[in-house]
Design a protein around this motif. Structure first.
Motif, PDB file in Angstrom:
ATOM      1  N   TYR A   1       0.526   0.822  -4.586  1.00 48.65           N
ATOM      2  CA  TYR A   1       1.932  -0.125  -4.405  1.00 48.65           C
ATOM      3  C   TYR A   1       0.847  -1.072  -4.167  1.00 48.65           C
ATOM      4  CZ  TYR A   1       3.481   4.783  -2.481  1.00 48.65           C
ATOM      5  OH  TYR A   1       3.625   5.811  -1.934  1.00 48.65           O
ATOM      6  N   ASP A   2       2.280  -2.060  -4.860  1.00 47.22           N
ATOM      7  CA  ASP A   2       2.096  -3.690  -4.701  1.00 47.22           C
ATOM      8  C   ASP A   2       3.647  -3.850  -3.310  1.00 47.22           C
ATOM      9  OD1 ASP A   2       1.610  -6.032  -5.258  1.00 47.22           O
ATOM     10  OD2 ASP A   2       3.006  -6.593  -6.509  1.00 47.22           O
ATOM     11  N   LEU A   3       2.438  -4.029  -2.247  1.00 45.29           N
ATOM     12  CA  LEU A   3       3.493  -4.362  -0.540  1.00 45.29           C
ATOM     13  C   LEU A   3       3.575  -6.041  -0.979  1.00 45.29           C
ATOM     14  CD1 LEU A   3       1.281  -1.483   0.628  1.00 45.29           C
ATOM     15  CD2 LEU A   3       4.075  -1.568   0.206  1.00 45.29           C
ATOM     16  N   SER A   4       4.882  -5.920  -0.364  1.00 42.76           N
ATOM     17  CA  SER A   4       4.955  -7.571  -0.294  1.00 42.76           C
ATOM     18  C   SER A   4       4.918  -7.294   1.710  1.00 42.76           C
ATOM     19  CB  SER A   4       6.329  -7.393  -0.692  1.00 42.76           C
ATOM     20  OG  SER A   4       7.277  -8.875   0.667  1.00 42.76           O
ATOM     21  N   LEU A   5       3.900  -8.173   2.148  1.00 40.04           N
ATOM     22  CA  LEU A   5       3.345  -8.013   3.020  1.00 40.04           C
ATOM     23  C   LEU A   5       4.923  -9.559   4.003  1.00 40.04           C
ATOM     24  CD1 LEU A   5       0.220 -11.019   2.992  1.00 40.04           C
ATOM     25  CD2 LEU A   5       0.464  -8.568   4.164  1.00 40.04           C
ATOM     26  N   LEU A   6       5.596 -10.080   3.622  1.00 43.07           N
ATOM     27  CA  LEU A   6       7.118 -10.175   3.733  1.00 43.07           C
ATOM     28  C   LEU A   6       8.360  -8.606   4.444  1.00 43.07           C
ATOM     29  CD1 LEU A   6       9.104 -12.683   4.514  1.00 43.07           C
ATOM     30  CD2 LEU A   6       9.622 -12.299   2.326  1.00 43.07           C
TER      31      LEU A   6
ATOM     32  N   ARG B   1      15.534  -5.357   0.788  1.00 42.65           N
ATOM     33  CA  ARG B   1      13.519  -5.255   0.819  1.00 42.65           C
ATOM     34  C   ARG B   1      13.428  -4.548   1.869  1.00 42.65           C
ATOM     35  NH1 ARG B   1      10.800  -9.296   0.422  1.00 42.65           N
ATOM     36  NH2 ARG B   1      12.037 -11.536  -0.774  1.00 42.65           N
ATOM     37  N   LEU B   2      14.424  -3.262   3.230  1.00 43.69           N
ATOM     38  CA  LEU B   2      13.607  -2.336   3.096  1.00 43.69           C
ATOM     39  C   LEU B   2      14.074  -1.307   2.469  1.00 43.69           C
ATOM     40  CD1 LEU B   2      15.203  -2.489   7.383  1.00 43.69           C
ATOM     41  CD2 LEU B   2      12.898  -3.392   6.181  1.00 43.69           C
ATOM     42  N   ALA B   3      14.838  -0.909   1.355  1.00 45.33           N
ATOM     43  CA  ALA B   3      14.775   0.180   1.486  1.00 45.33           C
ATOM     44  C   ALA B   3      14.436   0.224  -0.160  1.00 45.33           C
ATOM     45  CB  ALA B   3      16.606  -0.267  -0.026  1.00 45.33           C
ATOM     46  N   GLN B   4      13.593  -1.102  -0.674  1.00 46.77           N
ATOM     47  CA  GLN B   4      12.243  -0.725  -1.815  1.00 46.77           C
ATOM     48  C   GLN B   4      11.281  -0.743  -1.467  1.00 46.77           C
ATOM     49  OE1 GLN B   4      11.573  -5.210  -2.920  1.00 46.77           O
ATOM     50  NE2 GLN B   4       9.944  -4.749  -4.332  1.00 46.77           N
ATOM     51  N   LEU B   5      11.180  -0.694   0.215  1.00 51.31           N
ATOM     52  CA  LEU B   5       9.946  -0.836   0.742  1.00 51.31           C
ATOM     53  C   LEU B   5      10.056   1.210   0.924  1.00 51.31           C
ATOM     54  CD1 LEU B   5       7.234  -0.979   2.200  1.00 51.31           C
ATOM     55  CD2 LEU B   5       8.299  -1.967   4.676  1.00 51.31           C
ATOM     56  N   GLU B   6      11.304   1.736   1.545  1.00 48.30           N
ATOM     57  CA  GLU B   6      11.433   2.768   1.540  1.00 48.30           C
ATOM     58  C   GLU B   6      10.976   4.131  -0.222  1.00 48.30           C
ATOM     59  OE1 GLU B   6      14.306   4.427   4.640  1.00 48.30           O
ATOM     60  OE2 GLU B   6      15.131   3.428   3.195  1.00 48.30           O
ATOM     61  N   HIS B   7      11.434   2.838  -0.764  1.00 44.59           N
ATOM     62  CA  HIS B   7      11.296   3.468  -2.465  1.00 44.59           C
ATOM     63  C   HIS B   7      10.093   3.694  -2.541  1.00 44.59           C
ATOM     64  CE1 HIS B   7      11.987   3.877  -6.072  1.00 44.59           C
ATOM     65  NE2 HIS B   7      11.282   3.873  -7.122  1.00 44.59           N
ATOM     66  N   GLN B   8       8.963   2.560  -2.029  1.00 46.48           N
ATOM     67  CA  GLN B   8       7.569   2.670  -2.792  1.00 46.48           C
ATOM     68  C   GLN B   8       6.956   3.851  -1.212  1.00 46.48           C
ATOM     69  OE1 GLN B   8       7.140  -1.553  -1.087  1.00 46.48           O
ATOM     70  NE2 GLN B   8       6.315  -2.278  -3.343  1.00 46.48           N
TER      71      GLN B   8
ATOM     72  N   ARG C   1      16.077   3.981  14.005  1.00 44.17           N
ATOM     73  CA  ARG C   1      14.694   4.065  14.942  1.00 44.17           C
ATOM     74  C   ARG C   1      13.997   4.170  14.262  1.00 44.17           C
ATOM     75  NH1 ARG C   1      13.522   9.348  16.080  1.00 44.17           N
ATOM     76  NH2 ARG C   1      15.646   9.931  16.184  1.00 44.17           N
ATOM     77  N   PRO C   2      12.461   4.280  13.885  1.00 40.46           N
ATOM     78  CA  PRO C   2      11.820   4.258  13.144  1.00 40.46           C
ATOM     79  C   PRO C   2      11.421   5.781  12.866  1.00 40.46           C
ATOM     80  CG  PRO C   2      10.656   3.029  14.375  1.00 40.46           C
ATOM     81  CD  PRO C   2      11.699   3.812  15.128  1.00 40.46           C
ATOM     82  N   THR C   3      11.608   6.805  11.646  1.00 32.17           N
ATOM     83  CA  THR C   3      11.187   8.252  11.021  1.00 32.17           C
ATOM     84  C   THR C   3       9.730   8.233  11.542  1.00 32.17           C
ATOM     85  OG1 THR C   3      11.223   7.772   9.186  1.00 32.17           O
ATOM     86  CG2 THR C   3      12.813   8.728   9.982  1.00 32.17           C
ATOM     87  N   ALA C   4       9.497   9.961  11.789  1.00 31.23           N
ATOM     88  CA  ALA C   4       7.535   9.773  11.906  1.00 31.23           C
ATOM     89  C   ALA C   4       7.114   9.266  11.136  1.00 31.23           C
ATOM     90  CB  ALA C   4       7.886  11.266  11.765  1.00 31.23           C
ATOM     91  N   ALA C   5       7.200   8.996   9.145  1.00 34.17           N
ATOM     92  CA  ALA C   5       6.920   8.101   8.329  1.00 34.17           C
ATOM     93  C   ALA C   5       6.671   6.856   9.152  1.00 34.17           C
ATOM     94  CB  ALA C   5       7.216   8.522   7.346  1.00 34.17           C
ATOM     95  N   GLY C   6       8.526   6.332   9.127  1.00 38.35           N
ATOM     96  CA  GLY C   6       8.080   4.748   9.810  1.00 38.35           C
ATOM     97  C   GLY C   6       7.720   4.478  11.006  1.00 38.35           C
ATOM     98  N   GLU C   7       6.776   5.213  11.646  1.00 41.78           N
ATOM     99  CA  GLU C   7       6.186   5.072  12.423  1.00 41.78           C
ATOM    100  C   GLU C   7       4.607   5.233  11.680  1.00 41.78           C
ATOM    101  OE1 GLU C   7       6.487   4.680  15.820  1.00 41.78           O
ATOM    102  OE2 GLU C   7       8.629   5.454  16.561  1.00 41.78           O
TER     103      GLU C   7
ATOM    104  N   ALA D   1       1.120  -1.074   8.856  1.00 41.03           N
ATOM    105  CA  ALA D   1       2.090  -2.297   8.418  1.00 41.03           C
ATOM    106  C   ALA D   1       1.547  -3.724   9.627  1.00 41.03           C
ATOM    107  CB  ALA D   1       3.061  -2.227   8.559  1.00 41.03           C
ATOM    108  N   ARG D   2       1.514  -3.048  11.099  1.00 43.23           N
ATOM    109  CA  ARG D   2       0.501  -4.118  11.644  1.00 43.23           C
ATOM    110  C   ARG D   2      -0.821  -4.582  11.834  1.00 43.23           C
ATOM    111  NH1 ARG D   2       3.794  -0.963  17.067  1.00 43.23           N
ATOM    112  NH2 ARG D   2       5.517  -2.789  17.371  1.00 43.23           N
ATOM    113  N   THR D   3      -0.955  -3.277  11.617  1.00 44.17           N
ATOM    114  CA  THR D   3      -2.908  -3.583  11.000  1.00 44.17           C
ATOM    115  C   THR D   3      -3.074  -4.648  10.380  1.00 44.17           C
ATOM    116  OG1 THR D   3      -3.675  -1.539  11.712  1.00 44.17           O
ATOM    117  CG2 THR D   3      -4.698  -2.735  10.639  1.00 44.17           C
TER     118      THR D   3
END
Length: 300
Positions: free
Chosen positions: A2-7, A38-45, A59-65, A71-73
């Motif tokens: 994935y070409d993840l955006s830090l933003l 941007r969140l939708a893009q992240l979910e798609h990725q 609330r974050p899902t299990a995948a979100g958690e 992401a924090r790391t």
């Protein structure tokens, strides 16, 4: 990959923490629709929904958690990288990161690093020291997160190159009125002699605590924990209050005990004498700044 955006990751973390896109949009001076996109893009990725919408917000899902933890790391690593690279624009010509255990940090390392940096040839070098338990020191060096690490040489250093550093001797720190202090006076004691007393304990994964737990088990006993602390200074303050005894490096305890009621009694067990080692992946891969620091520390 994935070409993840830090933003995108930063906004994702903020929404997880705030549980609201609107609040994050206000704080970031962005429109809510831009953040939602941007969140939708992240979910798609990620290929999985990241949020559950509830009456009180998101609330974050299990995948979100799971993504939140990574992401924090990643954001912390990016911030650390930015800080280190910014130092070069200020004239710093070398960066050396060293992972060390609490015992090493509490003893003479700071003085040795200070003497290194005070040399005219090293004024443009920055040394970062980070305290970890021994397994994390070794893991960090193996993974390339630090140029070198310093820990007890009993750790699993396989696959790494090493040089000897300093040594220390574990001892019992006890209040002067404690039975051990009165019995031992200046003589050494065996660890088996103190197992019936309550101890101040260090973190479970620290080299000292692992060593003591194993030594107690070999005697058919378990350590009696009364107080848990995170560093030797706190342990010695508990001893000064006469709440328990503690096993600490003699070199650390003696300076604390000089003007207190704490008595320091060396341990007679063979394992109480410890040798520390400097570890690194390959000397040929070290930067010139790291090699200079390595040679300086090894000479101590």
């Amino acid at each position: 990959m994935y070409d993840l955006s830090l933003l995108n990751l930063r906004l994702f973390v903020q929404v997880c923490e705030q549980r609201s896109i609107a609040r994050v949009a206000q704080a970031e001076a962005l429109v809510a629709s831009a953040i939602s996109k941007r969140l939708a893009q992240l979910e798609h990725q990620m290929g999985a929904p990241l949020f559950i919408r509830e009456r009180r917000g998101l609330r974050p899902t299990a995948a979100g958690e799971t993504l939140l933890e990574h992401a924090r790391t990643m954001l912390a690593a990016a911030n650390h990288m930015q800080q280190e690279m910014a130092a070069y624009s200020k004239g710093v010509q070398g960066q050396v990161r060293v992972l060390v255990t609490a015992s090493v940090m509490a003893e003479s390392l700071a003085d040795h690093v200070a003497s290194f940096l005070q040399q005219p040839a090293h004024t443009s070098i920055r040394v970062t020291l980070e305290e970890c338990v021994s397994p994390d020191v070794v893991r960090g060096v193996r993974e390339g997160r630090a140029a070198m690490g310093i820990c007890w040489d009993a750790a699993d250093l396989s696959g790494l190159q090493t040089q000897p550093y300093s040594s220390d001797h574990l001892a019992i720190a006890a209040h002067k009125s404690h039975p051990i202090a009165r019995m031992a006076q200046s003589a050494a004691v065996h660890f088996s002699d103190v197992l019936d007393y309550e101890h101040v304990s260090m973190p479970a994964l620290s080299a000292v605590q692992i060593l003591l737990t194993r030594a107690a088990a070999q005697e058919g006993k378990a350590l009696r924990h009364r107080v848990h602390v995170s560093n030797f200074d706190a342990a010695l303050r508990v001893v000064q209050a006469n709440l328990a005894i503690s096993v600490v490096p003699r070199e650390v305890a003696l300076s604390f005990a000089a003007n207190t009621d704490v008595r320091v009694i060396p341990l007679a067990d063979s394992w109480a004498k410890r040798q520390f080692a400097i570890s690194y992946r390959d000397a040929a891969l070290l930067s010139s700044a790291a090699k200079a620091l390595l040679n300086h520390l090894a000479a101590q």
